[in-house]
Design an enzyme around this catalytic site. Sequence first.
Site, mmCIF file in Angstrom:
data_model
loop_
_atom_site.group_PDB
_atom_site.id
_atom_site.type_symbol
_atom_site.label_atom_id
_atom_site.label_comp_id
_atom_site.label_asym_id
_atom_site.label_seq_id
_atom_site.Cartn_x
_atom_site.Cartn_y
_atom_site.Cartn_z
ATOM 1 C CB SER A 7 -0.880 0.015 1.254
ATOM 2 O OG SER A 7 -1.337 1.344 1.498
ATOM 3 C CG HIS A 32 -3.722 -1.908 -1.453
ATOM 4 N ND1 HIS A 32 -4.758 -2.812 -1.609
ATOM 5 C CD2 HIS A 32 -4.165 -0.979 -0.561
ATOM 6 C CE1 HIS A 32 -5.773 -2.430 -0.833
ATOM 7 N NE2 HIS A 32 -5.436 -1.340 -0.193
ATOM 8 C CG ASP A 34 -4.945 2.154 0.700
ATOM 9 O OD1 ASP A 34 -3.867 1.857 1.257
ATOM 10 O OD2 ASP A 34 -5.882 1.361 0.585
ATOM 11 C CG HIS A 65 -8.978 -0.345 -0.751
ATOM 12 N ND1 HIS A 65 -8.422 -0.349 0.519
ATOM 13 C CD2 HIS A 65 -10.314 -0.467 -0.573
ATOM 14 C CE1 HIS A 65 -9.382 -0.457 1.420
ATOM 15 N NE2 HIS A 65 -10.551 -0.537 0.787
ATOM 16 N N GLY A 139 -9.351 4.361 6.297
ATOM 17 C CA GLY A 139 -9.161 5.812 6.293
ATOM 18 C C GLY A 139 -7.733 6.232 6.558
ATOM 19 N N GLY A 141 -3.433 4.871 7.311
ATOM 20 C CA GLY A 141 -2.426 3.832 7.476
ATOM 21 C C GLY A 141 -1.907 3.867 8.905
ATOM 22 N N GLY A 142 -1.142 2.839 9.250
ATOM 23 C CA GLY A 142 -0.477 2.830 10.551
ATOM 24 C C GLY A 142 -1.365 2.517 11.735
ATOM 25 C CG ASP A 172 -5.994 -2.838 3.266
ATOM 26 O OD1 ASP A 172 -6.713 -2.198 2.471
ATOM 27 O OD2 ASP A 172 -4.931 -2.395 3.723
ATOM 28 N N GLY A 173 -4.530 -3.589 6.574
ATOM 29 C CA GLY A 173 -4.522 -2.667 7.724
ATOM 30 C C GLY A 173 -3.840 -3.298 8.922
HETATM 31 C C1 DX5 Z 1 -6.566 1.907 5.284
HETATM 32 C C2 DX5 Z 1 -5.949 1.346 4.024
HETATM 33 C C3 DX5 Z 1 -4.767 0.438 4.280
HETATM 34 C C4 DX5 Z 1 -3.610 1.116 4.877
HETATM 35 C C5 DX5 Z 1 -2.447 0.177 4.984
HETATM 36 O O1 DX5 Z 1 -7.788 2.509 4.985
HETATM 37 O O2 DX5 Z 1 -6.911 0.583 3.334
HETATM 38 O O3 DX5 Z 1 -4.356 -0.146 3.041
HETATM 39 O O4 DX5 Z 1 -3.229 2.236 4.276
HETATM 40 O O5 DX5 Z 1 -2.375 -0.020 6.282
HETATM 41 P P1 DX5 Z 1 -0.987 -0.107 7.089
HETATM 42 O O6 DX5 Z 1 -0.257 1.182 6.915
HETATM 43 O O7 DX5 Z 1 -1.445 -0.372 8.485
HETATM 44 O O8 DX5 Z 1 -0.252 -1.269 6.469
HETATM 45 ZN ZN ZN Z 2 -6.346 -0.444 1.404
#
Ligand code: DX5
Ligand code: ZN
Length: 213
Positions: A7, A32, A34, A65, A139, A141-142, A172-173
């Site tokens: 992502s 990916h 976002d 996504h 919404g 990352g992290g 995802d996430g």
């Molecule tokens: C959150 C996104 C995720 C995110 C990735 O809405 O869909 O893809 O950015 O998550 P982390 O940074 O936790 O890997």
């Molecule tokens: Zn995503």
Amino acid sequence: MVQFSASILNCDFTRLGEEIRAAEQAGVDAFHLDVMDGHFVPNISFGPPVTAHIRGLTSLPLRAHLMIADPCKYAPRFAETGADEILYHIEVADEDTLPVLLELGKPIGVTLNPDTMLESIYPILPRLSQVLLMSVYPGFGGQKFIPETLFRIDTLKREIERQKLSIPIAIDGGVNPETAPAARDAGADILIVGSALFKSSDYAAVVRAVKGV
Ligand code: DX5
Ligand code: ZN
């Protein structure tokens, strides 16, 4: 072997080209994208122009996504600018959404938020390219991985097998070297990783740890 999908939401956008090349050299299997509209999720990220730039930087699969309120309106622009697969959210869909998206002639996957009933997508499973189970509320990352997601992977896997289908499950996430082993064991096929990759100092080590190789 699980797929590692990077992502780019939290990558260094001042060095986007270098980041894409470094991730590809580190062994990621796909990117990916976002996409956030500030309506479906309380954040705004990027759109078709960024997709077009990334398309010119890599031949790996690009999966959009769409965390947006109107996927049918904007999906064509992502398809035209290079997205290989479109992932829409079931929470904003009606009975026309999937048929309209399938007219794009691209693989279409569905995404479910952590509190969305799995049964909501059972009837459409045969027409999907994948199912993406959010392991955070979308919404940002992290965020921290929601452990209940592991049970959802297992339940969904059983339904896919019951329907004699073989579509991949993505999560995802909050996926990182610590949370990935349990996700692999639960049956996830595609692990989407953003922060844990782009905030690390050794991309290849993160890819290996998440893939379990
Ligand atoms: C959150 C996104 C995720 C995110 C990735 O809405 O869909 O893809 O950015 O998550 P982390 O940074 O936790 O890997
Ligand atoms: Zn995503």
